[in-house]
Design a protein around this motif. Structure first.
Motif, PDB file in Angstrom:
ATOM      1  N   LEU A 198     115.014  -8.768 -65.764  1.00 52.12           N
ATOM      2  CA  LEU A 198     115.276 -10.187 -65.834  1.00 52.12           C
ATOM      3  C   LEU A 198     116.614 -10.531 -65.595  1.00 52.12           C
ATOM      4  CD1 LEU A 198     113.585 -10.734 -69.288  1.00 52.12           C
ATOM      5  CD2 LEU A 198     112.881 -11.776 -66.915  1.00 52.12           C
ATOM      6  N   ARG A 199     117.803  -9.539 -65.526  1.00 54.55           N
ATOM      7  CA  ARG A 199     118.887  -9.329 -65.269  1.00 54.55           C
ATOM      8  C   ARG A 199     119.262  -9.727 -63.917  1.00 54.55           C
ATOM      9  NH1 ARG A 199     121.631  -4.444 -67.536  1.00 54.55           N
ATOM     10  NH2 ARG A 199     120.435  -5.197 -69.541  1.00 54.55           N
ATOM     11  N   ARG A 200     118.324  -8.958 -63.034  1.00 60.69           N
ATOM     12  CA  ARG A 200     118.345  -9.007 -61.593  1.00 60.69           C
ATOM     13  C   ARG A 200     117.876 -10.481 -61.082  1.00 60.69           C
ATOM     14  NH1 ARG A 200     117.251  -3.597 -61.804  1.00 60.69           N
ATOM     15  NH2 ARG A 200     114.945  -3.797 -61.856  1.00 60.69           N
ATOM     16  N   VAL A 201     116.739 -11.065 -61.738  1.00 58.32           N
ATOM     17  CA  VAL A 201     116.149 -12.140 -61.433  1.00 58.32           C
ATOM     18  C   VAL A 201     117.377 -13.493 -61.716  1.00 58.32           C
ATOM     19  CG1 VAL A 201     114.221 -13.632 -61.850  1.00 58.32           C
ATOM     20  CG2 VAL A 201     113.750 -11.499 -61.632  1.00 58.32           C
ATOM     21  N   TRP A 202     117.755 -13.170 -62.742  1.00 54.93           N
ATOM     22  CA  TRP A 202     118.726 -14.272 -63.184  1.00 54.93           C
ATOM     23  C   TRP A 202     119.837 -14.260 -62.219  1.00 54.93           C
ATOM     24  CZ3 TRP A 202     119.833 -18.431 -65.606  1.00 54.93           C
ATOM     25  CH2 TRP A 202     120.919 -18.654 -66.112  1.00 54.93           C
ATOM     26  N   ASN A 241     119.899 -13.366 -59.297  1.00 53.21           N
ATOM     27  CA  ASN A 241     119.694 -14.200 -58.121  1.00 53.21           C
ATOM     28  C   ASN A 241     119.492 -15.578 -58.104  1.00 53.21           C
ATOM     29  OD1 ASN A 241     119.194 -11.628 -56.338  1.00 53.21           O
ATOM     30  ND2 ASN A 241     117.089 -11.331 -57.078  1.00 53.21           N
ATOM     31  N   LEU A 242     118.950 -15.995 -59.332  1.00 46.07           N
ATOM     32  CA  LEU A 242     118.947 -17.644 -59.657  1.00 46.07           C
ATOM     33  C   LEU A 242     120.181 -18.171 -59.512  1.00 46.07           C
ATOM     34  CD1 LEU A 242     116.387 -19.148 -60.300  1.00 46.07           C
ATOM     35  CD2 LEU A 242     117.072 -19.053 -62.748  1.00 46.07           C
ATOM     36  N   TRP A 243     121.205 -17.292 -60.040  1.00 49.47           N
ATOM     37  CA  TRP A 243     122.504 -17.716 -60.201  1.00 49.47           C
ATOM     38  C   TRP A 243     123.199 -17.762 -58.824  1.00 49.47           C
ATOM     39  CZ3 TRP A 243     125.355 -20.015 -63.607  1.00 49.47           C
ATOM     40  CH2 TRP A 243     126.679 -20.034 -63.579  1.00 49.47           C
ATOM     41  N   ILE A 265     111.078 -14.059 -55.050  1.00 50.63           N
ATOM     42  CA  ILE A 265     110.753 -12.680 -54.243  1.00 50.63           C
ATOM     43  C   ILE A 265     111.288 -11.726 -55.080  1.00 50.63           C
ATOM     44  CG2 ILE A 265     111.172 -11.556 -51.930  1.00 50.63           C
ATOM     45  CD1 ILE A 265     111.317 -14.047 -50.474  1.00 50.63           C
ATOM     46  N   ALA A 266     112.522 -11.806 -55.563  1.00 49.31           N
ATOM     47  CA  ALA A 266     112.897 -10.766 -56.419  1.00 49.31           C
ATOM     48  C   ALA A 266     112.073 -10.370 -57.579  1.00 49.31           C
ATOM     49  CB  ALA A 266     114.318 -10.957 -57.097  1.00 49.31           C
TER      50      ALA A 266
END
Ligand code: B12
Ligand code: SF4
Length: 472
Positions: free
Chosen positions: A423-427, A429-431, A438-439
């Motif tokens: 979730l940290r990585r997806v966040w 990427n969103l940021w 894709i992530a």
């Protein structure tokens, strides 16, 4: 089948087959739907099809998408089979099936080149090396019932490689595939590429690459080069020219590629790559320790003053996802290495982590070394080749027992693919407005394989005990 039969038939039927290996988790689409996004086209067969004269009617069978009912298919005049080492067993099953029907079988690709004697015993004809210089001759000899036991293509003149037949494998894949360079001067101990494709970095003419990209129907493309940007200034200059030409041609493709970490050293290169459609890059970091890098000869990652986190960050600022690859099982690796890799990969800011077991692939420097030291544990060939997927520990490792190394791998994946870290990585990427979807898909695909891997390791341990206790 005699030459007369060949001539009487209206069309010459050629089957080109990519054998499956059910132990390769990324192709188990049914068990994990996320894997659908990670099934790649067998480019070798599309290239062979591109080299085949029009009198042959070609059918490419990719068993990764499902095994067809061969008995219900028209009888071919010739069968060509490709195989990585991990696919060799299934390749031999297929070869004997077609030979029982009296159909001649030609095998080529990396396993046939590295294990020529083994393959020669099982098929009519073996093509070693790259196929371009010899494939037309193979087909002509097959037509005249005069197939030779062996053809050696060596290294092809890459300027003369015609476009692959991208039309033959439409549908079913998330990505198209193309190759723009062959060979690598780096000579890492575990890698087959310098042996198979040579140390000279050969580059296809840029207009040919752009024209071929225009033939690919898929919006997403995998550039299969082992290192798209190369290592020397003139290689980087060529990569920049390629990216400029791709952008100018307005291809509207989004692509992923493999590169060395120096991809992150050059802002202009990154800007041009992103403009040309680069959305992801796969980088071999291999080991978190300089001693580990030295052990496997990954010199490029040992450059003084290199900060991997900064390199990854620079790449990501161009909205390019970074997948990093590491190896577990080096002589330097001690218990705890799994978590250490997961932590280092998170510190570098990698979007995805792909960790493999150190595997002595035939023909490599590592193979020679481990063989001479009696460290190849699974050595009943050809049966054991199916475990040479880099996802099973097939050797004896210096500081890690079988149980310990399996636990390290699980610990690595459990840590990197924990839900909070995903979730940290997806966040992030969103940021950073960098393809969060894709992530997410990439991370869930890897995470879903954790369950499959646990089961695969349990089965493997049972097999391993039997094989090793009976003298293997
Ligand atoms: C793209 C790629 C993948 C993709 C796509 C694979 C696919 N379906 O084609 C993916 C990501 C799925 C993949 C997976 C794996 N890969 Co991979 N992959 C590659 C890579 C980077 C490029 C392959 C490629 O498309 N080359 C372009 C084509 C045109 O070249 P080619 O395949 O060599 O084909 C030429 C010749 O070999 C010959 N030829 C090939 N087949 C045939 C058949 C006949 C009949 C004839 C006459 C000639 C012929 O003619 C072709 C034209 O010259 C290579 C590295 C490399 N440079 O080869 C590694 C490589 C092939 N992979 C490797 C490995 C180990 C794997 C995995 C086992 C492990 C892993 N997790 O990565 C899995 C196994 C997959 C499986 N199904 O079993 C090793 C194989 C070593 C070995 N001894 O087997 C390589 C060499 C990487 C390395 N560093 O060592 N891979
Ligand atoms: S691992 Fe990468 S850098 Fe090393 S020899 Fe193979 S292709 Fe070259």
């Amino acid at each position: 089948m005699s030459a007369a039969t060949f001539r009487r038939s209206a069309a010459l039927r050629l089957y080109l087959i990519n054998p499956s290996n059910p132990l390769v988790s990324i192709v188990r689409v049914k068990e994990s739907r996320w894997n659908r996004y990670r099934v790649w086209k067998p480019l070798s067969l599309m290239v062979l099809a591109g080299l085949t004269p029009p009198e042959w009617e070609i059918r490419i069978v990719d068993e990764n998408l499902g095994i067809p009912d061969y008995a219900a298919m028209p009888r071919p005049h010739l069968v060509g089979i490709t195989a990585f080492t991990s696919q060799a067993n299934r390749a031999y099953e297929l070869a004997s099936y077609f030979q029982r029907m009296g159909v001649p079988v030609v095998m080529g690709g990396i396993h046939a080149t590295m294990c020529l004697d083994e393959v020669s015993e099982r098929v009519e004809s073996v093509v070693t090396g790259e196929a371009e210089p010899v494939w037309a001759q193979v087909l002509s000899d097959a037509r005249h019932d005069a197939l030779k036991c062996r053809y050696d293509g060596g290294f092809a003149e890459i300027e003369k490689v015609p476009p692959a037949r991208h039309d033959l494998l439409a549908g079913g894949y998330a990505f198209g595939a193309i190759q723009t360079t062959r060979g690598c001067p780096m000579n890492c101990t575990f890698c087959s590429v310098p042996v198979f494709n040579g140390a000279r970095y050969r580059q296809r003419p840029i207009p040919d690459v752009v024209r071929e990209l225009q033939l690919i129907r898929e919006k997403h493309v995998l550039i299969v080069d082992d290192n798209l940007i190369g290592t020397r200034p003139e290689h980087i200059a060529r990569a920049k020219d390629l990216f400029r030409a791709m952008a100018e041609a307005n291809l509207r493709k989004e692509w992923v590629a493999q590169a060395t970490v120096n991809f992150g050293d050059d802002e202009e290169l990154l800007t041009l790559a992103a403009k040309a459609g680069c959305r992801g890059v796969f980088i071999g970091f291999e080991s978190p320790a300089p001693e580990g890098l030295l052990e496997i000869g990954k010199k490029l990652n040992l450059v003084k003053g290199r900060d991997f986190g900064t390199s990854v960050d620079r790449i990501k600022r161009h909205k390019i996802l970074v997948v990093g690859s590491f190896i577990i099982g080096l002589d330097h690796d001690e218990p705890g290495i799994g978590k250490q890799i997961a932590d280092v990969a998170s510190q570098y800011g990698l979007d995805n982590l792909n960790t493999m077991f150190l595997t002595p692939l035939p023909g490599t420097r590592l193979w020679k070394q481990m063989k001479s030291e009696g460290r190849i544990a699974l050595n009943r060939f050809p049966e054991d080749w199916k475990y040479y997927t880099l996802t099973f520990p097939v050797a004896r490792y210096k500081q890690l027992s079988l149980d310990a190394i399996l636990e390290e791998m699980l610990s690595c994946d459990r840590n990197f693919y924990s839900m909070p870290r995903i979730l940290r990585r997806v966040w992030s990427n969103l940021w950073g407005r960098r393809e969060p979807l894709i992530a997410l898909v990439g991370n869930l695909s890897y995470r879903s394989n954790l369950r499959l891997n646990r089961k695969a390791y349990a089965d493997f341990k049972c097999q391993h005990a039997t094989l090793c206790s009976s003298g293997g």
